[in-house]
Design a protein around this motif. Structure first.
Motif, PDB file in Angstrom:
ATOM      1  N   LYS A  62     -11.376  -6.437  -0.391  1.00  0.00           N
ATOM      2  CA  LYS A  62     -11.853  -5.915   0.880  1.00  0.00           C
ATOM      3  C   LYS A  62     -11.166  -4.612   1.301  1.00  0.00           C
ATOM      4  CE  LYS A  62     -13.437 -10.239   2.993  1.00  0.00           C
ATOM      5  NZ  LYS A  62     -14.708  -9.707   3.529  1.00  0.00           N
ATOM      6  N   CYS A  63      -9.930  -4.395   0.845  1.00  0.00           N
ATOM      7  CA  CYS A  63      -9.216  -3.186   1.280  1.00  0.00           C
ATOM      8  C   CYS A  63      -9.331  -2.049   0.277  1.00  0.00           C
ATOM      9  CB  CYS A  63      -7.747  -3.492   1.561  1.00  0.00           C
ATOM     10  SG  CYS A  63      -6.709  -3.628   0.090  1.00  0.00           S
ATOM     11  N   SER A  64     -10.149  -2.232  -0.771  1.00  0.00           N
ATOM     12  CA  SER A  64     -10.230  -1.210  -1.821  1.00  0.00           C
ATOM     13  C   SER A  64     -10.754   0.121  -1.288  1.00  0.00           C
ATOM     14  CB  SER A  64     -11.134  -1.708  -2.954  1.00  0.00           C
ATOM     15  OG  SER A  64     -12.443  -1.975  -2.467  1.00  0.00           O
ATOM     16  N   GLU A  65     -11.618   0.068  -0.252  1.00  0.00           N
ATOM     17  CA  GLU A  65     -12.145   1.319   0.294  1.00  0.00           C
ATOM     18  C   GLU A  65     -11.157   1.983   1.247  1.00  0.00           C
ATOM     19  OE1 GLU A  65     -15.970   1.024   1.986  1.00  0.00           O
ATOM     20  OE2 GLU A  65     -16.894   0.108   0.218  1.00  0.00           O
ATOM     21  N   GLN A  66     -10.373   1.182   1.975  1.00  0.00           N
ATOM     22  CA  GLN A  66      -9.452   1.749   2.952  1.00  0.00           C
ATOM     23  C   GLN A  66      -8.092   2.078   2.344  1.00  0.00           C
ATOM     24  OE1 GLN A  66     -11.007  -1.199   3.533  1.00  0.00           O
ATOM     25  NE2 GLN A  66     -12.541  -0.613   5.052  1.00  0.00           N
ATOM     26  N   GLY A  67      -7.660   1.277   1.379  1.00  0.00           N
ATOM     27  CA  GLY A  67      -6.321   1.475   0.826  1.00  0.00           C
ATOM     28  C   GLY A  67      -5.247   1.122   1.832  1.00  0.00           C
ATOM     29  N   ALA A  68      -5.585   0.279   2.827  1.00  0.00           N
ATOM     30  CA  ALA A  68      -4.618  -0.081   3.870  1.00  0.00           C
ATOM     31  C   ALA A  68      -4.989  -1.443   4.453  1.00  0.00           C
ATOM     32  CB  ALA A  68      -4.595   0.975   4.977  1.00  0.00           C
ATOM     33  N   ILE A  69      -3.968  -2.164   4.920  1.00  0.00           N
ATOM     34  CA  ILE A  69      -4.186  -3.451   5.582  1.00  0.00           C
ATOM     35  C   ILE A  69      -3.279  -3.549   6.807  1.00  0.00           C
ATOM     36  CG2 ILE A  69      -4.980  -4.779   3.590  1.00  0.00           C
ATOM     37  CD1 ILE A  69      -2.146  -5.691   3.099  1.00  0.00           C
ATOM     38  N   LYS A 106       5.963 -23.443  -1.058  1.00  0.00           N
ATOM     39  CA  LYS A 106       7.229 -23.728  -1.741  1.00  0.00           C
ATOM     40  C   LYS A 106       7.806 -22.501  -2.432  1.00  0.00           C
ATOM     41  CE  LYS A 106       6.165 -28.615  -2.438  1.00  0.00           C
ATOM     42  NZ  LYS A 106       5.930 -29.691  -3.435  1.00  0.00           N
ATOM     43  N   SER A 107       6.966 -21.688  -3.053  1.00  0.00           N
ATOM     44  CA  SER A 107       7.438 -20.460  -3.696  1.00  0.00           C
ATOM     45  C   SER A 107       6.399 -19.371  -3.494  1.00  0.00           C
ATOM     46  CB  SER A 107       7.682 -20.680  -5.195  1.00  0.00           C
ATOM     47  OG  SER A 107       6.474 -21.020  -5.851  1.00  0.00           O
ATOM     48  N   ILE A 108       6.865 -18.139  -3.364  1.00  0.00           N
ATOM     49  CA  ILE A 108       5.963 -17.007  -3.101  1.00  0.00           C
ATOM     50  C   ILE A 108       5.155 -16.700  -4.357  1.00  0.00           C
ATOM     51  CG2 ILE A 108       5.822 -14.597  -2.399  1.00  0.00           C
ATOM     52  CD1 ILE A 108       6.867 -16.478  -0.229  1.00  0.00           C
ATOM     53  N   PRO A 109       3.830 -16.765  -4.300  1.00  0.00           N
ATOM     54  CA  PRO A 109       3.018 -16.432  -5.478  1.00  0.00           C
ATOM     55  C   PRO A 109       3.252 -14.988  -5.925  1.00  0.00           C
ATOM     56  CG  PRO A 109       1.692 -17.529  -3.804  1.00  0.00           C
ATOM     57  CD  PRO A 109       3.008 -17.209  -3.169  1.00  0.00           C
ATOM     58  N   LYS A 110       3.226 -14.777  -7.207  1.00  0.00           N
ATOM     59  CA  LYS A 110       3.458 -13.435  -7.751  1.00  0.00           C
ATOM     60  C   LYS A 110       2.409 -12.454  -7.249  1.00  0.00           C
ATOM     61  CE  LYS A 110       4.410 -10.992 -12.058  1.00  0.00           C
ATOM     62  NZ  LYS A 110       4.473 -11.072 -13.541  1.00  0.00           N
ATOM     63  N   THR A 111       1.176 -12.945  -7.061  1.00  0.00           N
ATOM     64  CA  THR A 111       0.098 -12.063  -6.595  1.00  0.00           C
ATOM     65  C   THR A 111       0.407 -11.508  -5.204  1.00  0.00           C
ATOM     66  OG1 THR A 111      -1.066 -14.040  -5.808  1.00  0.00           O
ATOM     67  CG2 THR A 111      -1.711 -13.145  -7.955  1.00  0.00           C
ATOM     68  N   LEU A 112       0.988 -12.341  -4.333  1.00  0.00           N
ATOM     69  CA  LEU A 112       1.354 -11.878  -2.990  1.00  0.00           C
ATOM     70  C   LEU A 112       2.496 -10.875  -3.071  1.00  0.00           C
ATOM     71  CD1 LEU A 112       1.203 -11.955   0.072  1.00  0.00           C
ATOM     72  CD2 LEU A 112       2.702 -13.966   0.050  1.00  0.00           C
ATOM     73  N   GLN A 113       3.491 -11.162  -3.884  1.00  0.00           N
ATOM     74  CA  GLN A 113       4.614 -10.242  -4.041  1.00  0.00           C
ATOM     75  C   GLN A 113       4.136  -8.900  -4.564  1.00  0.00           C
ATOM     76  OE1 GLN A 113       7.923 -11.843  -6.192  1.00  0.00           O
ATOM     77  NE2 GLN A 113       9.040  -9.912  -6.247  1.00  0.00           N
ATOM     78  N   GLU A 114       3.240  -8.916  -5.534  1.00  0.00           N
ATOM     79  CA  GLU A 114       2.720  -7.666  -6.101  1.00  0.00           C
ATOM     80  C   GLU A 114       1.938  -6.870  -5.061  1.00  0.00           C
ATOM     81  OE1 GLU A 114       0.519  -9.038  -9.444  1.00  0.00           O
ATOM     82  OE2 GLU A 114       2.267  -9.100 -10.783  1.00  0.00           O
ATOM     83  N   LEU A 115       1.190  -7.571  -4.216  1.00  0.00           N
ATOM     84  CA  LEU A 115       0.433  -6.886  -3.153  1.00  0.00           C
ATOM     85  C   LEU A 115       1.382  -6.197  -2.182  1.00  0.00           C
ATOM     86  CD1 LEU A 115      -2.213  -6.323  -1.560  1.00  0.00           C
ATOM     87  CD2 LEU A 115      -1.813  -8.492  -0.370  1.00  0.00           C
ATOM     88  N   LEU A 116       2.419  -6.919  -1.758  1.00  0.00           N
ATOM     89  CA  LEU A 116       3.352  -6.366  -0.775  1.00  0.00           C
ATOM     90  C   LEU A 116       4.197  -5.229  -1.377  1.00  0.00           C
ATOM     91  CD1 LEU A 116       4.544  -9.657   0.948  1.00  0.00           C
ATOM     92  CD2 LEU A 116       2.885  -7.996   1.805  1.00  0.00           C
ATOM     93  N   SER A 120       0.625   1.679  -3.320  1.00  0.00           N
ATOM     94  CA  SER A 120      -0.666   2.369  -3.200  1.00  0.00           C
ATOM     95  C   SER A 120      -1.515   1.781  -2.073  1.00  0.00           C
ATOM     96  CB  SER A 120      -1.434   2.293  -4.517  1.00  0.00           C
ATOM     97  OG  SER A 120      -1.845   0.961  -4.791  1.00  0.00           O
ATOM     98  N   ILE A 121      -1.063   0.664  -1.502  1.00  0.00           N
ATOM     99  CA  ILE A 121      -1.761   0.053  -0.356  1.00  0.00           C
ATOM    100  C   ILE A 121      -0.839   0.103   0.852  1.00  0.00           C
ATOM    101  CG2 ILE A 121      -2.774  -2.067   0.576  1.00  0.00           C
ATOM    102  CD1 ILE A 121      -3.515  -2.858  -2.253  1.00  0.00           C
ATOM    103  N   TYR A 122      -1.259   0.802   1.899  1.00  0.00           N
ATOM    104  CA  TYR A 122      -0.440   0.922   3.099  1.00  0.00           C
ATOM    105  C   TYR A 122      -0.459  -0.393   3.889  1.00  0.00           C
ATOM    106  CZ  TYR A 122      -0.598   5.964   2.283  1.00  0.00           C
ATOM    107  OH  TYR A 122      -0.478   7.208   1.737  1.00  0.00           O
ATOM    108  N   LYS A 123       0.722  -0.810   4.355  1.00  0.00           N
ATOM    109  CA  LYS A 123       0.840  -1.961   5.254  1.00  0.00           C
ATOM    110  C   LYS A 123       1.162  -1.404   6.632  1.00  0.00           C
ATOM    111  CE  LYS A 123       1.627  -3.496   0.990  1.00  0.00           C
ATOM    112  NZ  LYS A 123       1.896  -2.614  -0.169  1.00  0.00           N
ATOM    113  N   VAL A 124       0.170  -1.372   7.506  1.00  0.00           N
ATOM    114  CA  VAL A 124       0.311  -0.654   8.765  1.00  0.00           C
ATOM    115  C   VAL A 124       0.582  -1.616   9.914  1.00  0.00           C
ATOM    116  CG1 VAL A 124      -1.181   1.202   7.947  1.00  0.00           C
ATOM    117  CG2 VAL A 124      -2.164  -0.669   9.263  1.00  0.00           C
ATOM    118  N   GLY A 125       1.365  -1.166  10.864  1.00  0.00           N
ATOM    119  CA  GLY A 125       1.695  -1.968  12.032  1.00  0.00           C
ATOM    120  C   GLY A 125       2.732  -1.255  12.868  1.00  0.00           C
TER     121      GLY A 125
END
Length: 564
Positions: A62-69, A106-116, A120-125
């Motif tokens: 879903k964020c591929s067009e914005q490059g930000a979440i 119980k443990s942080i999935p690797k996919t979540l860690q890789e996203l954070l 190349s993807i801005y985490k805005v707030g």
């Protein structure tokens, strides 16, 4: 008063009252509560690893067009102490919100860690850099790509403020920021409906504000992301790059932002040229591009005029030509140029900013900061000019701010706290400071007869509490107390740079640390005018040649981390 004038005054007052009331009504009509304005949100509460992986995959699509979440975190504070982050909120621009309950997974999935950790993807707030630090402390996730929307708020000329203030002024959405929800139990077995809506709104409003500000800055009048699509050309603009992973500092007090203490009344600040380092800009070129030759005429390297003429004055070399200045040594040098490593030092270099190409003013930038390099072994300190580049004032300031991210990462990785995190060479004794202040007040203020008797007695009690052997205050005692030692050496102190060096000496070699800083400079600043043949592995290639020639010991090889 003339009756006609009185009638006019009354009429004007009524008109003004009606106008004021109309304005208030219109303003209220323009704003909506988050419950009404964000009723289109799709909210998923994630409580397992499998659900988390599915949510991350959905967010990436879903964020591929914005490059930000949109990004935010919630935690519980018990007796003034922050507990590990319990809830992680991520939202895409189209209204999908994932509320990830880290306390239940119980443990942080690797996919979540890789996203954070994907820069190349801005985490805005608001204050995402603070949350990133907590994620590193609590879960070992070193988040990259954070962007505080308040940088863009000021850039676009709006008033400074927290998320609620920006949401109301820019989107017309009123967020519920009552303490009952903000301070509720985010680690509860089941989150309430109010908690879910509150958490989702915070993350989604952030991404909506971000998009609005980007579009405002570009003044396109259409959706920026709709215009640019999946290519994300807008990410090449300095508008975002300059603020990525840069902590926000309030223009009022120039202190780092904090989520619990947001300034709402700062005046809009226009983007201005940086004037932070005027004293450090060079008035003369760094590169003179003089040529230094071996006795047989082979080019060894380029250097500055002063160094070249030093050999001549010491009768160690002769001038071959003056324009350009070329000096030939009378002795055989310790080594000669080999391969691209050697050719790097033979090339002429331009006096301009390696990032933007500015020629007017520039500052020397140490790609590998001195606080680490000063602990390098001597064999790595040779030819250190490779890591000295030129930056203009603005790029130099930005680079220094971005260096903070890697410093913090190294601090966590190497258990090497930074001085700014309360670990410093000296400590200040609070009690001694109170005694000194009390003594100085009694010595200097009492002479002017400006101290009330009650205040005088209070200050004297502070001093006598420390000097128990004294029953009365004397001038000699006050003079001694006024000079009491306040600052003490911290016996447990060990410099951040030294601890990082020790870590890399025992884990992979010092060359890895040097290369890490070079890669960081290239990735954060994306310089377009780096000197030809400048290389991340420059020292590794140079020292490998020395190793093959038998000029390095096994101990040096291990310390450096050379693989052959």
């Amino acid at each position: 008063m003339n009756m006609s004038k009185l009638k006019i005054s009354v009429t004007s007052a009524v008109a003004l009252g009606v106008a004021g009331l109309t304005y208030v009504v219109l303003q209220k009509l323009k704003t909506k509560t988050a419950a009404d304005a964000l009723n289109y949100l799709t909210i998923e509460v994630i409580g397992s690893e499998k659900e988390c992986e599915q949510a991350v995959a959905k967010i990436r699509r879903k964020c591929s067009e914005q490059g930000a979440i949109g990004f935010d975190c919630e935690w519980v504070t018990e007796q003034g102490r922050r507990q590990p982050i319990a809830l992680l909120q991520l939202s895409t621009h189209d209204g999908y919100c994932a509320l990830i309950r880290l306390n239940l997974i119980k443990s942080i999935p690797k996919t979540l860690q890789e996203l954070l950790e994907d820069n190349s993807i801005y985490k805005v707030g608001v204050a995402p850099k603070d949350d990133a630090r907590y994620l590193a402390q609590d879960y070992g996730i070193y988040m990259q790509g954070t962007l505080d929307i308040r940088h863009l708020v000021l850039l676009c000329g709006y008033q400074d403020g927290g998320l609620a203030a920006q949401s109301k002024s820019l989107l017309g959405i009123i967020l519920d920021k009552t303490w009952r929800i903000r301070c509720s139990d985010w680690a509860a077995e089941v989150l309430s409906e109010s908690q879910v809506k509150y958490a989702a709104a915070d993350a989604h409003v952030a991404i909506k504000i971000f998009v609005k500000l980007i579009n405002h800055y570009n003044k396109r009048g259409i959706s920026l992301f709709g215009a640019y699509g999946r290519n994300n050309h807008w990410k090449d603009l300095n508008i975002c790059k300059r603020y990525v992973d840069v902590p926000y500092r309030s223009k009022k007090n120039d202190k780092p932002s904090d989520k619990s203490n947001r300034t709402k009344d700062a005046k809009p600040v226009k983007e201005t040229e940086c004037k932070r380092y005027p004293h450090a800009t060079r008035s003369k070129p760094l590169y003179h591009n003089c040529f230094l030759e071996a006795p047989d005429g082979e080019l060894l390297c380029t250097c500055d005029n002063q160094k070249a003429m030093w050999y001549v004055v010491k009768e160690l070399a002769d001038v071959v030509s003056k324009e350009p200045l070329k000096v030939r040594l009378r002795f055989e040098p310790a080594g000669r140029s080999v391969g691209d490593v050697g050719r790097y030092y033979q090339l002429t270099k331009e006096n301009k900013c390696v990032v933007c190409g500015a020629h007017d003013s520039y500052i020397r930038k140490n790609v590998v900061p001195r606080e680490y390099r000063k602990y390098f072994p001597e064999i790595m300190k040779e030819h250190s000019s490779h890591d000295v580049v030129l930056l203009c004032v603005s790029c130099h300031q930005l680079s220094n701010m971005l260096d903070r991210t890697l410093r913090e990462r190294l601090a966590e990785q190497c258990a090497a706290p930074l001085a700014s995190h309360g670990h410093s060479r000296v400590t200040e004794d609070v009690d001694c400071k109170k005694i000194r202040s009390a003594a100085r007040a009694l010595l200097y203020q009492a002479r002017k007869h400006v101290l009330p008797e009650a205040r005088r007695a209070e200050l004297e009690a502070v001093i006598l509490q420390h000097y128990l052997q004294h029953d009365v205050i004397t001038e000699e005692l006050l003079k001694e107390a006024a000079e009491i030692q306040v600052v003490f050496e911290n016996e447990d102190y060990e410099s951040h740079g030294h601890k990082v060096m020790e870590h890399y000496m025992n884990n992979g070699g010092v060359l890895r640390l040097e290369e890490l800083w070079r890669e960081h400079f290239l990735s954060t600043m994306q310089p377009r005018y780096m000197p030809e043949l400048w290389s991340v592995k420059h020292n590794e290639e140079r020292l490998t040649v020395r190793l093959k020639e038998g000029r390095l010991s096994d101990e040096d090889k291990k310390l450096l981390g050379l693989s052959i």
